[in-house]
Design a protein around this motif. Structure first.
Motif, PDB file in Angstrom:
ATOM      1  N   THR A  28      -4.686   6.286  10.260  1.00  0.00           N
ATOM      2  CA  THR A  28      -5.040   6.387   8.847  1.00  0.00           C
ATOM      3  C   THR A  28      -5.292   5.002   8.262  1.00  0.00           C
ATOM      4  OG1 THR A  28      -2.730   6.232   8.114  1.00  0.00           O
ATOM      5  CG2 THR A  28      -3.568   8.421   8.687  1.00  0.00           C
ATOM      6  N   ILE A  29      -5.621   4.979   6.981  1.00  0.00           N
ATOM      7  CA  ILE A  29      -5.864   3.713   6.300  1.00  0.00           C
ATOM      8  C   ILE A  29      -4.616   2.839   6.333  1.00  0.00           C
ATOM      9  CG2 ILE A  29      -5.272   4.764   4.080  1.00  0.00           C
ATOM     10  CD1 ILE A  29      -7.759   1.901   4.668  1.00  0.00           C
ATOM     11  N   VAL A  30      -3.436   3.473   6.329  1.00  0.00           N
ATOM     12  CA  VAL A  30      -2.189   2.719   6.404  1.00  0.00           C
ATOM     13  C   VAL A  30      -1.951   2.204   7.815  1.00  0.00           C
ATOM     14  CG1 VAL A  30       0.321   2.908   6.236  1.00  0.00           C
ATOM     15  CG2 VAL A  30      -1.112   3.896   4.458  1.00  0.00           C
ATOM     16  N   GLY A  31      -2.308   3.013   8.815  1.00  0.00           N
ATOM     17  CA  GLY A  31      -2.032   2.648  10.194  1.00  0.00           C
ATOM     18  C   GLY A  31      -3.176   1.961  10.899  1.00  0.00           C
ATOM     19  N   VAL A  32      -4.143   1.454  10.111  1.00  0.00           N
ATOM     20  CA  VAL A  32      -5.338   0.873  10.718  1.00  0.00           C
ATOM     21  C   VAL A  32      -5.007  -0.364  11.555  1.00  0.00           C
ATOM     22  CG1 VAL A  32      -5.849  -0.562   8.704  1.00  0.00           C
ATOM     23  CG2 VAL A  32      -7.683   0.097  10.233  1.00  0.00           C
ATOM     24  N   MET A  33      -3.902  -1.052  11.229  1.00  0.00           N
ATOM     25  CA  MET A  33      -3.542  -2.253  11.978  1.00  0.00           C
ATOM     26  C   MET A  33      -2.705  -1.977  13.223  1.00  0.00           C
ATOM     27  SD  MET A  33      -4.619  -3.361   9.038  1.00  0.00           S
ATOM     28  CE  MET A  33      -3.331  -2.857   7.930  1.00  0.00           C
ATOM     29  N   LEU A  34      -2.401  -0.701  13.479  1.00  0.00           N
ATOM     30  CA  LEU A  34      -1.530  -0.377  14.612  1.00  0.00           C
ATOM     31  C   LEU A  34      -2.039  -0.935  15.942  1.00  0.00           C
ATOM     32  CD1 LEU A  34       0.418   2.847  15.244  1.00  0.00           C
ATOM     33  CD2 LEU A  34      -1.087   2.032  17.037  1.00  0.00           C
ATOM     34  N   PRO A  35      -3.306  -0.718  16.312  1.00  0.00           N
ATOM     35  CA  PRO A  35      -3.761  -1.262  17.601  1.00  0.00           C
ATOM     36  C   PRO A  35      -3.614  -2.775  17.693  1.00  0.00           C
ATOM     37  CG  PRO A  35      -5.324   0.358  16.764  1.00  0.00           C
ATOM     38  CD  PRO A  35      -4.362   0.089  15.661  1.00  0.00           C
ATOM     39  N   THR A  36      -3.968  -3.478  16.603  1.00  0.00           N
ATOM     40  CA  THR A  36      -3.848  -4.938  16.622  1.00  0.00           C
ATOM     41  C   THR A  36      -2.395  -5.369  16.727  1.00  0.00           C
ATOM     42  OG1 THR A  36      -5.835  -5.105  15.265  1.00  0.00           O
ATOM     43  CG2 THR A  36      -4.431  -7.055  15.388  1.00  0.00           C
TER      44      THR A  36
END
Length: 768
Positions: A263-271
């Protein structure tokens, strides 16, 4: 325990390698199922009152989701432009996602004929007149019809628009692509501007997907560069990269197995997983190269490295997991999911670094020489040796500067603004904001609020009586008198317009009729002309529930600020409380009200997450070292990094939102690793040395891996600064600055604090 573990890793190294590869293939299969979701409304918890109000309004009055396509032309009323609008509308009507299309040619206008109100299309049969005289007459009729202003015709009369209402089950990305593909052939010389909630969500999804791909390669290249500077050998680059890639595949694969979305909140998860996972492999490889002369064979050498660094990596991972665990109690589901899957990813990275990595190293030839950074007299080694001498001589100045930075940050915290507006996500030069500005200046924007009126069962009330309609009218007039929001649409407005026409179009009669008989006459006319069927967004079929749809902005007005909207909602609720109508409940709802309500969640979650993660980390360190002093001093780099983060936010005017609110918890998880590494190295220094020598020795032994792991993290996050999507850009900036603060805190401030306080528990502490 650790010795048994290390022996098992070496003994079963082949099965471990094969099993790890097979698991990676399995998770890779499921990882392809992970989708990106840009639905901003879903951020609201299910028990959110504003979210429940919006769902009730949608159930009563249908979808309130619409898109506006506006045209800019030297002559918007020319035959050529009107023909383009007609053809575009006809193509859009055929889309399965579309519920209703209103354009300048089929819009309904009120006519007074033979004592009756007649509702007719502006151009019957959508036939465009050829003569300029008839077009001018049409333009005059459109501008005189208040129900069409800011819907299909701008208030200044210079722009026309197509108003598209979508069904509830639309998919944002396909509908955006379909609308753009329909409009594209008609561009020139006219300009078309497309805007609306689904378009915003689609752009968000597109930006996120594009940047995830576009930034992945630069992140990997920068990490490779840092790894090359540190190790300068192939295995020192390829093995950490393999750990990083496997960690992210395992995490995304698990998300795919459970049907979770990014989601927009979890967009940084992969990085996050990508850069965090490099830390443990770098620490292990640094220890491996330091120990290459400690054993007669490569297997014993690797086993010794596991024994020397295994506990440190485990503790670092556990405390990092504790930092992210604070997000798992957040009321916003997407934040909980982010915390859960990042901590799972951290666990995977630790597991792979302590199993697969040493298993591979035990099969490779033993390096002929130690890592260049561990050689006596090397540049990096000399730097930390000199840094230790500097801290011993200038610890007072270091602590004074640190105090000034802390004060600077604390003073600035009050200036941080909480803002959850979607407009902050995009750069001013972006297409979506250019479209939004044009449509807002000509039509008042697309964001709406719904004020719903619901009658109670058994009261015998409906909105066919003057009494109930007058109450609705008073509420609508109160909203207009605030001069904050834009125009509104309601059953009352249609009735007022009909009453005006029945009284020779006298503007003084733009009001509700004076008797129930006159009202009944108007409603009967509406029924005969089937107007009530097209009013489903403001009145239900049984007339027991009504709605006022209010635009949030007016033409050429500024968007209401969050504080203004919060004050408006407070005043509205107070007005309804003081002016009730027995048997009628009044609620206000809207997508933006959900965002505003989430401001409180954001502030609360920020405070809870920081407090909880700090407490958990303090307890873990204290229990590990059996000393509260270790727990307190272990927090020094974290606190310094957090203060650095808030200082940057306040003085660079970066607002607190769903994304930036998570940085504090993330910083606690990332920053504590280095603190643990330093404290462990300090306890293992020779106690017969002077304090300054012990600080220096701990810096030399821990500073190299701390420096390079921090540089890897910072390099990975700095790539985000090139993102065209502001949440990613701000996240990259703030987390990089926070990591710089944590790095300074652990290699400068923490040793200076130890030198000043001389805590007995730390100075005399030992760790086997």
């Amino acid at each position: 325990m650790l010795k048994k573990f290390s022996r098992a890793i070496i003994r079963y190294r082949i099965p471990i390698i094969v099993f790890t590869i097979l698991i990676t293939i399995l998770f890779g299969w499921f990882a392809k199922n992970v989708q990106i979701s840009s639905n901003l409304v879903d951020l609201a918890p299910e028990d959110n009152e504003e979210y429940r109000n919006l769902q009730r309004a949608l159930a009563r009055f249908g979808s309130s989701t619409f898109v506006i396509i506006s045209v800019k032309s030297d002559d918007a009323y020319s035959v050529s432009t009107l023909t383009k609008i007609k053809e575009i509308s006809e193509a859009i009507r055929r889309l399965p996602e579309v519920d209703e299309v209103i354009d300048p040619l089929n819009a309904t206008v009120f006519k007074y004929l033979f004592g009756m109100i007649v509702i007719k299309e502006s151009f019957p049969g959508n036939e465009i007149p050829e003569s300029r005289e008839k077009i001018e007459q049409y333009k005059k009729e459109m501008l005189s019809e208040p129900t069409l202003k800011n819907v299909v015709v701008s208030e200044n009369g210079e722009s026309l628009a197509i108003y598209i209402r979508l069904k509830d089950d639309y998919d944002t990305q396909p509908i955006k692509n379909k609308l753009f593909s329909i409009v594209e052939p008609y561009r020139g010389p006219e300009e078309f501007f497309i805007h609306g909630g689904p378009i915003i969500e689609s752009w968000v999804s597109e930006y996120v997907s594009r940047d995830a791909i576009r930034l992945a390669l630069p992140i990997l290249l920068l990490v490779v560069a840092v790894l090359f500077i540190n190790f300068r050998v192939a295995r020192g680059i390829l093995l950490p990269i393999s750990v990083m890639i496997m960690s992210i595949i395992w995490t995304l694969g698990l998300m795919g197995m459970f049907g979770k979305e990014i989601t927009i909140v979890g967009v940084m998860l992969p990085t996050l997983i990508l850069v965090i996972s490099s830390s443990y492999s770098i620490h292990f490889l640094n220890q491996y190269y330091k120990d290459i002369g400690g054993g007669p064979s490569r297997r014993i050498n690797v086993e010794g490295s596991i024994n020397n660094i295994g506990k440190t990596i485990f503790l670092a991972a556990i405390t990092t997991i504790a930092g992210f665990a604070a997000l798992t109690i957040n009321k916003i589901e997407q934040m909980r999911d982010l915390g859960i899957f990042v901590l799972i990813g951290v666990f995977f990275a630790m597991l792979i670094s302590l199993t697969f990595l040493p298993a591979i190293l035990s099969l490779l030839k033993k390096p002929k020489k130690r890592l260049h950074t561990w050689k006596g007299g090397s540049g990096i080694s000399s730097f930390f040796n000199n840094l230790g001498n500097f801290i011993a001589r200038r610890w007072k100045a270091i602590l004074l500067v640190s105090l000034c930075i802390a004060v600077w940050s604390i003073v600035g915290i009050k200036n941080i603004v909480v803002d959850t507006s979607w407009k902050r996500y995009f750069k001013k030069s972006s297409v979506i904001l250019a479209n939004e500005r044009f449509i807002r200046s000509n039509f008042g924007g697309v964001a709406t609020l719904n004020i719903t009126f619901e009658t109670e069962e058994g009261k015998g009330l409906d909105f066919k009586s003057l009494s109930t309609l007058q109450y609705m009218d008073r509420v609508e007039q109160w909203v207009h008198d605030r001069n904050l929001l834009g125009p509104s649409t309601s059953l009352v407005g249609y009735i007022k317009r009909a009453n005006q026409l029945l009284n020779k179009n006298d503007p003084d009669y733009y009001r509700l009729p004076e008797t129930d008989a006159d009202l009944l006459k108007i409603l009967l006319m509406f029924k005969m002309t089937e107007l009530t069927k097209s009013l489903s967004n403001v009145i239900t079929e049984d007339f027991r529930h009504a709605s006022i749809v209010v635009r949030e902005t007016n033409v050429n007005s500024k968007d209401p600020t969050i504080s203004q909207m919060k004050e408006f909602i407070r005043e509205f609720e107070e007005y309804i409380r003081k002016n009730p109508y027995d048997g009628i409940s009044v609620n206000i709802s809207g997508v933006d009200l959900i965002y505003i309500s989430l401001v409180n969640y954001t502030i609360r979650s920020q405070f809870i997450s920081i407090s909880l993660s700090v407490v958990i980390v303090f307890l873990i360190i204290s229990v590990t070292f059996r000393s509260f002093a270790h727990g307190l001093f272990g927090l020094v780099p974290i606190v310094f990094g957090l203060l650095f983060n808030f200082g940057v936010m306040s003085y660079f005017r970066i607002n607190l939102d769903f994304i930036t609110a998570m940085i504090a918890s993330i910083a606690v998880g990332l920053g504590v690793d280095n603190a643990i590494h330093y404290l462990i190295r300090f306890t293992r220094t020779r106690h017969e040395l002077s304090l300054s020598e012990r600080i220096k020795e701990a810096l030399v032994n821990s500073g190299i891996p701390i420096f390079f792991t921090s540089c890897t993290l910072i390099a990975g996050f700095c790539v985000m600064l090139f993102s065209s999507f502001k949440p990613i850009l701000y996240f990259g900036l703030l987390i990089s600055m926070t990591m710089i603060g944590c790095l300074i805190g652990v290699i400068v401030v923490l040793p200076a604090m130890i030198y000043w306080v001389k805590p007995k528990a730390i100075i005399e502490g030992r760790m086997e």
